[in-house]
Design a protein around this motif. Structure first.
Motif, PDB file in Angstrom:
ATOM      1  N   GLY A 130       0.795  -1.242   0.108  1.00  6.70           N
ATOM      2  CA  GLY A 130       0.069   0.044   0.100  1.00  6.70           C
ATOM      3  C   GLY A 130       0.907   1.182   0.110  1.00  6.70           C
ATOM      4  O   GLY A 130       2.031   1.273  -0.060  1.00  6.70           O
ATOM      5  N   GLN A 131      -0.001   2.354   0.202  1.00 10.51           N
ATOM      6  CA  GLN A 131       0.768   3.794   0.388  1.00 10.51           C
ATOM      7  C   GLN A 131       1.098   4.254   1.389  1.00 10.51           C
ATOM      8  O   GLN A 131       1.373   5.451   1.663  1.00 10.51           O
ATOM      9  N   GLU A 132       0.592   3.703   2.642  1.00  9.59           N
ATOM     10  CA  GLU A 132       0.837   3.966   3.960  1.00  9.59           C
ATOM     11  C   GLU A 132       1.382   3.086   5.043  1.00  9.59           C
ATOM     12  O   GLU A 132       1.454   1.658   4.468  1.00  9.59           O
ATOM     13  N   GLU A 133       1.841   3.571   5.869  1.00 12.15           N
ATOM     14  CA  GLU A 133       2.476   2.601   6.990  1.00 12.15           C
ATOM     15  C   GLU A 133       1.601   1.477   7.320  1.00 12.15           C
ATOM     16  O   GLU A 133       0.320   1.548   7.703  1.00 12.15           O
ATOM     17  N   MET A 134       2.139   0.348   7.468  1.00 14.31           N
ATOM     18  CA  MET A 134       1.227  -0.774   7.915  1.00 14.31           C
ATOM     19  C   MET A 134       1.612  -1.186   9.128  1.00 14.31           C
ATOM     20  O   MET A 134       2.756  -1.247   9.892  1.00 14.31           O
ATOM     21  N   ILE A 135       0.507  -1.671   9.867  1.00 10.05           N
ATOM     22  CA  ILE A 135       0.578  -1.656  11.580  1.00 10.05           C
ATOM     23  C   ILE A 135       0.085  -3.390  11.555  1.00 10.05           C
ATOM     24  O   ILE A 135      -1.016  -3.712  11.151  1.00 10.05           O
ATOM     25  N   PHE A 136       0.862  -4.192  12.254  1.00 12.53           N
ATOM     26  CA  PHE A 136       0.495  -5.646  11.975  1.00 12.53           C
ATOM     27  C   PHE A 136       1.143  -6.529  13.149  1.00 12.53           C
ATOM     28  O   PHE A 136       2.477  -5.999  13.706  1.00 12.53           O
ATOM     29  N   ALA A 137       0.730  -7.664  13.537  1.00 10.12           N
ATOM     30  CA  ALA A 137       1.472  -8.641  14.482  1.00 10.12           C
ATOM     31  C   ALA A 137       1.352  -9.924  13.706  1.00 10.12           C
ATOM     32  O   ALA A 137       0.796  -9.943  12.536  1.00 10.12           O
ATOM     33  N   LEU A 138       2.192 -10.755  14.266  1.00 11.25           N
ATOM     34  CA  LEU A 138       2.446 -12.126  13.544  1.00 11.25           C
ATOM     35  C   LEU A 138       2.613 -13.190  14.557  1.00 11.25           C
ATOM     36  O   LEU A 138       3.468 -12.898  15.635  1.00 11.25           O
ATOM     37  N   GLY A 139       2.270 -14.192  14.360  1.00  9.28           N
ATOM     38  CA  GLY A 139       2.708 -15.478  15.180  1.00  9.28           C
ATOM     39  C   GLY A 139       2.483 -16.948  14.894  1.00  9.28           C
ATOM     40  O   GLY A 139       1.806 -16.942  13.755  1.00  9.28           O
ATOM     41  N   GLY A 140       3.335 -17.727  15.338  1.00 11.71           N
ATOM     42  CA  GLY A 140       3.348 -19.198  14.722  1.00 11.71           C
ATOM     43  C   GLY A 140       2.537 -19.551  16.252  1.00 11.71           C
ATOM     44  O   GLY A 140       2.677 -19.154  17.375  1.00 11.71           O
ATOM     45  N   HIS A 141       1.814 -20.863  15.932  1.00 11.20           N
ATOM     46  CA  HIS A 141       1.032 -21.556  17.001  1.00 11.20           C
ATOM     47  C   HIS A 141       1.038 -22.944  17.087  1.00 11.20           C
ATOM     48  O   HIS A 141      -0.007 -23.534  17.085  1.00 11.20           O
ATOM     49  N   PRO A 142       1.993 -23.552  16.937  1.00 11.62           N
ATOM     50  CA  PRO A 142       2.276 -25.144  16.514  1.00 11.62           C
ATOM     51  C   PRO A 142       1.837 -25.788  17.700  1.00 11.62           C
ATOM     52  O   PRO A 142       2.447 -25.345  18.795  1.00 11.62           O
ATOM     53  N   ALA A 143       1.181 -26.863  17.878  1.00 12.11           N
ATOM     54  CA  ALA A 143       0.778 -27.510  18.875  1.00 12.11           C
ATOM     55  C   ALA A 143       1.545 -29.101  18.699  1.00 12.11           C
ATOM     56  O   ALA A 143       1.262 -29.675  17.540  1.00 12.11           O
ATOM     57  N   SER A 261      -5.628  -1.000  27.470  1.00 16.88           N
ATOM     58  CA  SER A 261      -5.640  -0.653  26.079  1.00 16.88           C
ATOM     59  C   SER A 261      -6.668   0.486  25.423  1.00 16.88           C
ATOM     60  O   SER A 261      -7.746   0.156  26.061  1.00 16.88           O
ATOM     61  N   SER A 262      -6.282   1.383  24.813  1.00 16.64           N
ATOM     62  CA  SER A 262      -7.367   2.301  24.308  1.00 16.64           C
ATOM     63  C   SER A 262      -7.983   1.753  22.996  1.00 16.64           C
ATOM     64  O   SER A 262      -8.973   2.284  22.869  1.00 16.64           O
ATOM     65  N   GLY A 263      -7.868   0.650  22.720  1.00 14.54           N
ATOM     66  CA  GLY A 263      -8.385   0.100  21.270  1.00 14.54           C
ATOM     67  C   GLY A 263      -7.880   0.556  20.226  1.00 14.54           C
ATOM     68  O   GLY A 263      -8.222   0.344  19.153  1.00 14.54           O
ATOM     69  N   LYS A 264      -7.179   1.733  20.016  1.00 10.46           N
ATOM     70  CA  LYS A 264      -6.627   2.332  18.937  1.00 10.46           C
ATOM     71  C   LYS A 264      -5.400   1.692  18.421  1.00 10.46           C
ATOM     72  O   LYS A 264      -4.338   1.457  19.042  1.00 10.46           O
ATOM     73  N   LEU A 265      -5.554   1.222  17.218  1.00 11.40           N
ATOM     74  CA  LEU A 265      -4.405   0.485  16.496  1.00 11.40           C
ATOM     75  C   LEU A 265      -3.049   1.347  16.454  1.00 11.40           C
ATOM     76  O   LEU A 265      -1.933   0.726  16.753  1.00 11.40           O
ATOM     77  N   GLU A 266      -3.190   2.300  16.406  1.00 13.09           N
ATOM     78  CA  GLU A 266      -1.981   3.169  16.336  1.00 13.09           C
ATOM     79  C   GLU A 266      -1.226   3.347  17.618  1.00 13.09           C
ATOM     80  O   GLU A 266       0.124   3.586  17.649  1.00 13.09           O
ATOM     81  N   GLU A 267      -1.938   2.810  18.689  1.00 10.50           N
ATOM     82  CA  GLU A 267      -1.465   2.905  20.198  1.00 10.50           C
ATOM     83  C   GLU A 267      -1.119   1.488  20.600  1.00 10.50           C
ATOM     84  O   GLU A 267      -0.567   1.545  21.849  1.00 10.50           O
ATOM     85  N   LYS A 268      -1.474   0.632  19.952  1.00  6.54           N
ATOM     86  CA  LYS A 268      -1.255  -0.730  20.444  1.00  6.54           C
ATOM     87  C   LYS A 268      -0.137  -1.186  20.687  1.00  6.54           C
ATOM     88  O   LYS A 268       1.022  -1.138  20.041  1.00  6.54           O
ATOM     89  N   ALA A 269       0.059  -1.784  21.884  1.00  6.97           N
ATOM     90  CA  ALA A 269       1.618  -2.282  22.048  1.00  6.97           C
ATOM     91  C   ALA A 269       2.028  -3.416  21.518  1.00  6.97           C
ATOM     92  O   ALA A 269       1.151  -4.318  21.097  1.00  6.97           O
TER      93      ALA A 269
END
Length: 289
Positions: A130-143, A261-269
């Motif tokens: 895209g054309q703007e900064e992307m905010i994301f998390a990522l994880g593996g969850h193998p059992a 948490s404020s619920g705002k993605l911009e502030e999410k830890a």
């Protein structure tokens, strides 16, 4: 559709839904949990673009509210298989009209599985298209199946850590992280795996540098190890109080909402930020014997 990759020692099976690892076999042993819905109906889901639960299962971004289930949507999305050889498979998920309704970013997400020796290497690549900064998390969850072999009990196993040192532990209050109550986790020695170990949900540790986490038993030669470098968090989990015969070792690049948490993605830890046209690359491995 399922695809299989293998070498002389190891065989892995991956499905297009969620790009999920559903089987990892060696020595005649199945190491991956086989998703009995009586306990937990998944094998090794991929968590994207969120890890953990959000307050009220929603978040806001630039003033607009979006719904989001626990661990994001990738685990339920159908990936495209874009490469498959005897020892390697690459799957891809790209943003589309449906993802934009709940996650307003353009992206390309690739998951690669490759067998090597006694191990399986899992690589993630996130590209901001895209054309703007992307905010994301990522994880593996193998059992992983615990016990590791017939004749053993769940409690016959333990976690081993390398390096053996204390790590910062992030406690949970319900499904949410309490960063004000961090403690030092005693990962400078092995920890016996018991049901009560997970009475407060997952054990979450901050991790820096090279780390390995192993499930082993003194009564077996078999073990499973998750190893990685420069991944900030790990979760260790089994669903309490169910007596589920599996344990997860989960490398995370992010975590659940905090209690305040404020619920705002911009502030999410704990989130990752990616500039337009840039790529985020990372990996972890699973070795078995």
């Amino acid at each position: 559709m399922a695809v299989t990759i293998q070498n002389d020692y190891l065989q892995a099976t991956i499905v297009e839904k969620g790009a999920e690892l559903t089987s990892l076999k060696a020595n005649g042993i199945e190491y991956i949990w086989q998703a009995d819905p009586a306990f937990w109906g998944r094998h090794a889901p991929i968590l994207f673009p969120f890890v953990g639960r959000l307050k009220n299962d929603q978040y806001t971004y630039k003033g607009q509210s979006y719904p989001m289930n626990q661990h994001g949507f990738a685990r339920n999305a159908v990936f495209a298989l874009i490469e498959h050889s005897a020892e390697k498979a690459i799957l891809e998920l790209a943003s589309n009209e449906e993802t934009k309704k709940i996650y307003p970013f353009d992206f390309r997400f690739m998951v690669s599985y490759e067998v090597w020796g006694e191990g399986l290497r899992i690589r993630f690549e996130v590209e901001n298209t895209g054309q703007e900064e992307m905010i994301f998390a990522l994880g593996g969850h193998p059992a992983f199946n615990v016990p590791l072999e017939e004749g053993l009990k769940f409690e016959d196993h333990y976690f081993a850590f390398s390096p053996q040192k204390t790590r910062v532990k992030i406690p949970l209050e319900g499904p949410f992280a309490n960063l004000d109550q961090k403690t030092l986790g005693q990962t400078n020695t092995s920890i016996k795996i018991t049901r009560n170990l997970f009475a407060n949900d997952a054990l979450i540790y901050e991790t820096k540098g090279l780390n390995t986490f192993t499930i082993a038993s003194e009564d077996s030669v078999h073990r499973v190890t998750v190893a990685y470098n420069h991944i900030p968090y790990v979760g260790l989990w089994s669903p309490y109080p169910k007596e589920a015969p599996f344990v997860c070792i989960e490398p995370w690049w992010g975590f659940a909402d905090t209690v305040d948490s404020s619920g705002k993605l911009e502030e999410k830890a704990g989130m990752n930020r990616l500039a337009p046209e840039q790529k985020f690359k990372t990996q972890f491995s699973i070795t078995v014997n």
